[in-house]
Write a protein that holds these residues in place. Structure first.
Motif, mmCIF file in Angstrom:
data_model
loop_
_atom_site.group_PDB
_atom_site.id
_atom_site.type_symbol
_atom_site.label_atom_id
_atom_site.label_comp_id
_atom_site.label_asym_id
_atom_site.label_seq_id
_atom_site.Cartn_x
_atom_site.Cartn_y
_atom_site.Cartn_z
ATOM 1 N N ARG A 1 35.235 -13.982 -0.853
ATOM 2 C CA ARG A 1 35.080 -14.354 0.553
ATOM 3 C C ARG A 1 33.647 -14.809 0.763
ATOM 4 O O ARG A 1 32.767 -14.489 -0.031
ATOM 5 N N SER A 2 33.453 -15.526 1.844
ATOM 6 C CA SER A 2 32.095 -15.948 2.146
ATOM 7 C C SER A 2 31.898 -16.086 3.646
ATOM 8 O O SER A 2 32.859 -16.173 4.405
ATOM 9 N N SER A 3 30.653 -16.113 4.011
ATOM 10 C CA SER A 3 30.278 -16.318 5.401
ATOM 11 C C SER A 3 29.005 -17.147 5.404
ATOM 12 O O SER A 3 28.082 -16.885 4.637
ATOM 13 N N ALA A 4 28.980 -18.159 6.236
ATOM 14 C CA ALA A 4 27.779 -18.987 6.345
ATOM 15 C C ALA A 4 27.043 -18.668 7.643
ATOM 16 O O ALA A 4 26.172 -19.411 8.062
ATOM 17 N N ALA A 5 27.389 -17.560 8.250
ATOM 18 C CA ALA A 5 26.766 -17.161 9.518
ATOM 19 C C ALA A 5 25.282 -16.890 9.323
ATOM 20 O O ALA A 5 24.696 -17.229 8.304
ATOM 21 N N VAL B 1 26.442 -15.055 3.025
ATOM 22 C CA VAL B 1 26.780 -14.103 1.964
ATOM 23 C C VAL B 1 28.079 -14.532 1.287
ATOM 24 O O VAL B 1 28.969 -15.097 1.918
ATOM 25 N N PHE B 2 28.150 -14.279 -0.009
ATOM 26 C CA PHE B 2 29.350 -14.534 -0.810
ATOM 27 C C PHE B 2 29.780 -13.181 -1.359
ATOM 28 O O PHE B 2 29.000 -12.506 -2.029
ATOM 29 N N TYR B 3 31.002 -12.773 -1.046
ATOM 30 C CA TYR B 3 31.525 -11.468 -1.457
ATOM 31 C C TYR B 3 32.473 -11.640 -2.637
ATOM 32 O O TYR B 3 33.348 -12.504 -2.613
ATOM 33 N N VAL B 4 32.329 -10.791 -3.630
ATOM 34 C CA VAL B 4 33.263 -10.744 -4.760
ATOM 35 C C VAL B 4 33.816 -9.324 -4.801
ATOM 36 O O VAL B 4 33.058 -8.360 -4.921
ATOM 37 N N GLU B 5 35.124 -9.225 -4.666
ATOM 38 C CA GLU B 5 35.797 -7.919 -4.760
ATOM 39 C C GLU B 5 36.602 -7.939 -6.057
ATOM 40 O O GLU B 5 37.694 -8.507 -6.104
ATOM 41 N N THR C 1 36.653 -1.856 -1.079
ATOM 42 C CA THR C 1 35.950 -0.613 -1.392
ATOM 43 C C THR C 1 34.902 -0.808 -2.472
ATOM 44 O O THR C 1 33.985 0.000 -2.587
ATOM 45 N N GLY C 2 35.017 -1.840 -3.262
ATOM 46 C CA GLY C 2 34.038 -2.114 -4.307
ATOM 47 C C GLY C 2 33.755 -3.597 -4.337
ATOM 48 O O GLY C 2 34.596 -4.381 -4.758
ATOM 49 N N ALA C 3 32.596 -3.994 -3.862
ATOM 50 C CA ALA C 3 32.289 -5.415 -3.788
ATOM 51 C C ALA C 3 30.881 -5.694 -4.288
ATOM 52 O O ALA C 3 30.009 -4.836 -4.260
ATOM 53 N N VAL C 4 30.698 -6.911 -4.746
ATOM 54 C CA VAL C 4 29.386 -7.426 -5.097
ATOM 55 C C VAL C 4 29.082 -8.487 -4.045
ATOM 56 O O VAL C 4 29.901 -9.370 -3.796
#
Length: 100
Positions: free
Chosen positions: A16-20, A24-28, A34-37
């Motif tokens: 997932r990502s957000s350009a707000a 941030v770029f999320y990797v689950e 519950t566990g993400a980078v």
């Protein structure tokens, strides 16, 4: 600051990502929050600098994906060649049996 970590991705991995305000770029790795980078861009960078970072991220992810796809294609080609060779051996054995 240097960090090294290894996360094993599963087939359920999500991205997932957000350009707000704080891009941030999320990797689950297992598809659960519950566990993400999280990869964040340092504050104070211009939008152009942020895009350059994202472009490098995308380029390397694409190169990784293309390498995996190439290995998969090679594996399929090898399996197809092996199947064709086995079929030819079976055909030759059947042909030799007919001549006897």
């Amino acid at each position: 600051m240097t960090y090294n970590a290894t996360w094993f991705l599963t087939q359920k991995a999500s991205f997932r990502s957000s350009a707000a305000v704080g891009p941030v770029f999320y990797v689950e790795p297992d598809g659960m929050a519950t566990g993400a980078v999280n990869f964040q861009v340092r504050s104070g960078l211009t939008l152009e600098e942020q895009v350059q970072i994202a472009d490098r991220f995308v380029a390397e992810a694409t190169r990784w994906r293309d390498g995996l796809a190439s290995c998969a294609a090679q594996e399929r080609t090898t399996a197809d060649e092996l199947a064709a060779a086995r079929a030819e051996i079976a055909r030759l054995k059947a042909e030799a049996g007919e001549d006897e």
